[in-house]
Scaffold this active site. Sequence first.
Site, short mmCIF file in Angstrom:
data_model
loop_
_atom_site.label_atom_id
_atom_site.label_comp_id
_atom_site.label_asym_id
_atom_site.label_seq_id
_atom_site.Cartn_x
_atom_site.Cartn_y
_atom_site.Cartn_z
N SER B 47 -13.44 -74.61 -62.56
CA SER B 47 -12.82 -74.33 -61.28
C SER B 47 -12.59 -72.83 -61.17
O SER B 47 -12.19 -72.18 -62.14
CB SER B 47 -11.50 -75.08 -61.12
OG SER B 47 -11.05 -74.94 -59.78
N GLU B 48 -12.87 -72.28 -59.99
CA GLU B 48 -12.93 -70.83 -59.80
C GLU B 48 -11.63 -70.13 -60.16
O GLU B 48 -11.64 -68.96 -60.52
CB GLU B 48 -13.27 -70.52 -58.35
CG GLU B 48 -12.21 -71.00 -57.36
CD GLU B 48 -12.60 -70.78 -55.91
OE1 GLU B 48 -13.79 -70.56 -55.64
OE2 GLU B 48 -11.70 -70.82 -55.05
N ASN B 49 -10.49 -70.83 -60.07
CA ASN B 49 -9.22 -70.18 -60.34
C ASN B 49 -8.97 -69.98 -61.84
O ASN B 49 -7.89 -69.53 -62.22
CB ASN B 49 -8.06 -70.93 -59.69
CG ASN B 49 -8.02 -72.39 -60.03
OD1 ASN B 49 -9.05 -73.06 -60.07
ND2 ASN B 49 -6.84 -72.91 -60.28
N SER B 89 -14.00 -65.77 -64.66
CA SER B 89 -14.38 -66.99 -63.97
C SER B 89 -15.61 -66.75 -63.08
O SER B 89 -16.53 -67.57 -63.03
CB SER B 89 -13.21 -67.48 -63.13
OG SER B 89 -13.53 -68.71 -62.51
#
Lengths: 224, 213
Positions: B47-49, B89
């Site tokens: 997940s990008e976060n 990320s």
Amino acid sequence: MVNKIVDSINEAIGPISDGATVMCGGFGSSGIAFNLLDALLEQGARELTIIANNAGVGETGVAKLLREHRVAKVICSYPRSPGSIWFERRYEERAIDLELVPQGTLAERIRAAGAGLGGFYTPTGYGTELAKGKRTEVIDGVGYVFERPLAADVALLKASQGDRWGNLVYHTTARNFNPIMATAATTVIAEVSEIVELGALDPESVVTPGIFLDRVIEVDQVFV
Amino acid sequence: MIRFTPEQIAARCAQDIPDGAYVNLGIGMPTEVANHVPAGREVIYHSENGVLGFGTAPEPGTEDPDLINASKQYITMQPGGAFFHQADSFGMMRGGHIDISVLGAFQIAANGDLANWSTGSEIYPPAVGGAMDLAVGAKQLFVITRHTHKDGTPKLVERCSYPLTGASVVSRIYTDLAVIDITDNGFQVIEMHGENSLDEVQQLTGARLLPPA
């Protein structure tokens, strides 16, 4: 003796002048320095440029600064979220400028500033509206856009633990933008859930080394 | 006509996620894919976060308010999971380390162009998030979408009229009517759901469909 710990939130936020550029850690509502953002509101600075992934939701954090007309410009990747009413209102009124930056480019521009780089070429956004007016280059057959570093006057961070040297560790996905913003502002301030004795943090596990920090304050955690 | 529900579309997409894949699921319908990956396949979600190796939603009352995915939903961690900052990320994305990205779309063109971040409105603010990074970086980009907009106009078109997220980036499209690949010759139908005919699906598509082999 090095001691970056301060005792009051007002001392932590310190003087922030009108027109300052302020980086705010966080993604969604995770990893946002809500106490420091409240102190910034209280302190009264206006015409701020806010650098953050999102533009605040509900009546908290950056949304409150937008509501109280403290913000002139927002630099972010995803300003529109469920509940981002104050951003949407100010945007519709054309009361604020928006610089929309792809999220990875936002992160890397901040990292570049903190690492002393003059920018970088990224494939992200090549051939899109967000690359308009920017220098481009084809390298080994791939199109790239040149992106400039992004620095700030102040960074407001949230971490889980900190010590008097300013070493920080984070909790789960509350890490997000905080460690890179720590490197890219003139004054870097962190609110932490717990201040620990020097030496309590495992040097192998320190995420943000204290060299980047100016002030650390222990706060009660705020979740929204 | 047979129209798949969002859950059925996600389940069909999940069949194409192989064992061992590193997968990023976008906001909204793509998130549902994780609930349908066939048993026995070990898939590592990004997940990008700033998280790899997250698991299912937590039991009510056990949420960690800091631990969320890109859709801002609470998640749990699997053994082996890891946290990292935003620059790392997105380095994972641009650097070609993510095998599959699943995104939603406003429009997809026959050449693989994707539009999903802006309607060009002066009043309604745009939001790009990580979509452009995923579009250029993931080894394969799957799109999950309804075949048409709510008013019935096609989302699959000859040329996107909305601003692009990425040019020639989509590999495969899963809609409520069919599964379609992007090829050098345009939209190639892989399969149609139920008894849907090529003519019926073609009528709701803004560019020529090549019949399934």
